[in-house]
Motif scaffolding. Structure first.
Motif, PDB file in Angstrom:
ATOM      1  N   VAL A   1      -2.634  -7.484   7.062  1.00  0.00           N
ATOM      2  CA  VAL A   1      -1.368  -6.622   6.855  1.00  0.00           C
ATOM      3  C   VAL A   1      -1.637  -5.115   6.445  1.00  0.00           C
ATOM      4  CG1 VAL A   1       1.158  -6.370   6.115  1.00  0.00           C
ATOM      5  CG2 VAL A   1       0.359  -8.563   6.590  1.00  0.00           C
ATOM      6  N   PRO A   2      -1.506  -4.069   7.383  1.00  0.00           N
ATOM      7  CA  PRO A   2      -1.983  -2.904   6.733  1.00  0.00           C
ATOM      8  C   PRO A   2      -0.785  -2.499   6.071  1.00  0.00           C
ATOM      9  CG  PRO A   2      -1.311  -2.733   9.230  1.00  0.00           C
ATOM     10  CD  PRO A   2      -1.361  -4.253   8.698  1.00  0.00           C
ATOM     11  N   PRO A   3      -1.451  -1.249   5.025  1.00  0.00           N
ATOM     12  CA  PRO A   3      -0.408  -0.864   4.291  1.00  0.00           C
ATOM     13  C   PRO A   3       0.907  -0.420   4.748  1.00  0.00           C
ATOM     14  CG  PRO A   3      -2.457   0.070   3.644  1.00  0.00           C
ATOM     15  CD  PRO A   3      -2.654  -0.754   4.869  1.00  0.00           C
ATOM     16  N   GLU A   4       0.997   0.260   6.031  1.00  0.00           N
ATOM     17  CA  GLU A   4       2.125   0.878   6.554  1.00  0.00           C
ATOM     18  C   GLU A   4       2.979  -0.221   6.782  1.00  0.00           C
ATOM     19  OE1 GLU A   4      -1.070   1.307   8.141  1.00  0.00           O
ATOM     20  OE2 GLU A   4      -1.654   3.118   6.989  1.00  0.00           O
ATOM     21  N   ARG A   5       2.432  -1.283   7.213  1.00  0.00           N
ATOM     22  CA  ARG A   5       3.287  -2.435   7.655  1.00  0.00           C
ATOM     23  C   ARG A   5       4.150  -3.099   6.359  1.00  0.00           C
ATOM     24  NH1 ARG A   5       2.507  -8.030  10.667  1.00  0.00           N
ATOM     25  NH2 ARG A   5       4.423  -8.700  10.951  1.00  0.00           N
ATOM     26  N   PHE A   6       3.256  -3.249   5.406  1.00  0.00           N
ATOM     27  CA  PHE A   6       3.756  -3.909   4.040  1.00  0.00           C
ATOM     28  C   PHE A   6       5.041  -2.651   3.375  1.00  0.00           C
ATOM     29  CE2 PHE A   6       4.295  -4.297  -0.528  1.00  0.00           C
ATOM     30  CZ  PHE A   6       4.437  -5.676  -0.552  1.00  0.00           C
ATOM     31  N   ILE A   7       4.671  -1.736   3.569  1.00  0.00           N
ATOM     32  CA  ILE A   7       5.538  -0.523   3.108  1.00  0.00           C
ATOM     33  C   ILE A   7       6.795  -0.545   4.187  1.00  0.00           C
ATOM     34  CG2 ILE A   7       6.038   1.793   2.927  1.00  0.00           C
ATOM     35  CD1 ILE A   7       3.145   2.034   1.373  1.00  0.00           C
ATOM     36  N   ALA A   8       6.803  -0.647   5.037  1.00  0.00           N
ATOM     37  CA  ALA A   8       7.723  -0.485   6.161  1.00  0.00           C
ATOM     38  C   ALA A   8       8.517  -2.089   5.923  1.00  0.00           C
ATOM     39  CB  ALA A   8       7.257  -0.730   7.584  1.00  0.00           C
ATOM     40  N   ALA A   9       8.150  -2.983   5.493  1.00  0.00           N
ATOM     41  CA  ALA A   9       8.725  -4.128   5.046  1.00  0.00           C
ATOM     42  C   ALA A   9       9.508  -3.914   4.032  1.00  0.00           C
ATOM     43  CB  ALA A   9       7.941  -5.351   4.870  1.00  0.00           C
TER      44      ALA A   9
END
Length: 147
Positions: free
Chosen positions: A13-21
């Motif tokens: 899970v790249p950082p952008e995906r975690f932050i988006a969640a």
């Protein structure tokens, strides 16, 4: 005050995906985050890099807090309590998410200032139990995102 700090790693899970969640305030939020239920989720305002949201759970007879989210600094999401039945204003969560290969290294710092008897009890459990329960909740989110 109770303060806990922990790291969670994700291999995919790249950082952008975690932050988006973390900054998704749609009804999916209650499905993804184990400490939030739909009946305690109320979105007051969402901007391009901030939000004002009330959220919580039925845990311990109902724990809720109104939070100001700020993700204006890349790789960082700060969540500050403005009102709560459990925590004093200024209580916070700080997520720092960095790339780690194809995934992420998620560093979390939680500071809780109790505002009620219930808050003092939960804060004591955080101090005694350490970061374990909060780390496990974050790991559950990462696992769902990896699926």
């Amino acid at each position: 005050m109770a303060r806990v700090e922990f790291n969670v790693k994700s291999g995919s899970v790249p950082p952008e995906r975690f932050i988006a969640a973390l900054t998704d305030f749609s009804p999916k939020r209650a499905e993804l985050w184990p400490n939030i239920d739909e009946q305690h989720l109320k979105v007051h305002e969402v901007g391009t890099d901030s939000a004002d949201v009330t959220e919580g759970s039925s845990l311990a007879g109902g724990v809720w807090e109104r939070n100001r989210y700020d993700w204006s600094t890349p790789g960082t999401v700060r969540v500050e309590t403005t009102e709560s039945n459990t925590w004093q204003p200024g209580s916070s969560w700080l997520y720092t998410v960095k790339p780690d290969g194809a995934g992420s290294d998620i560093h979390v710092v939680v500071e809780r200032r109790p505002a009620s008897f219930k808050g003092r009890l939960i804060a004591a459990l955080l101090v005694v139990g350490g970061s374990g329960p909060l780390r496990k909740a974050t790991e559950k989110v990462v696992k769902k995102l990896e699926e």
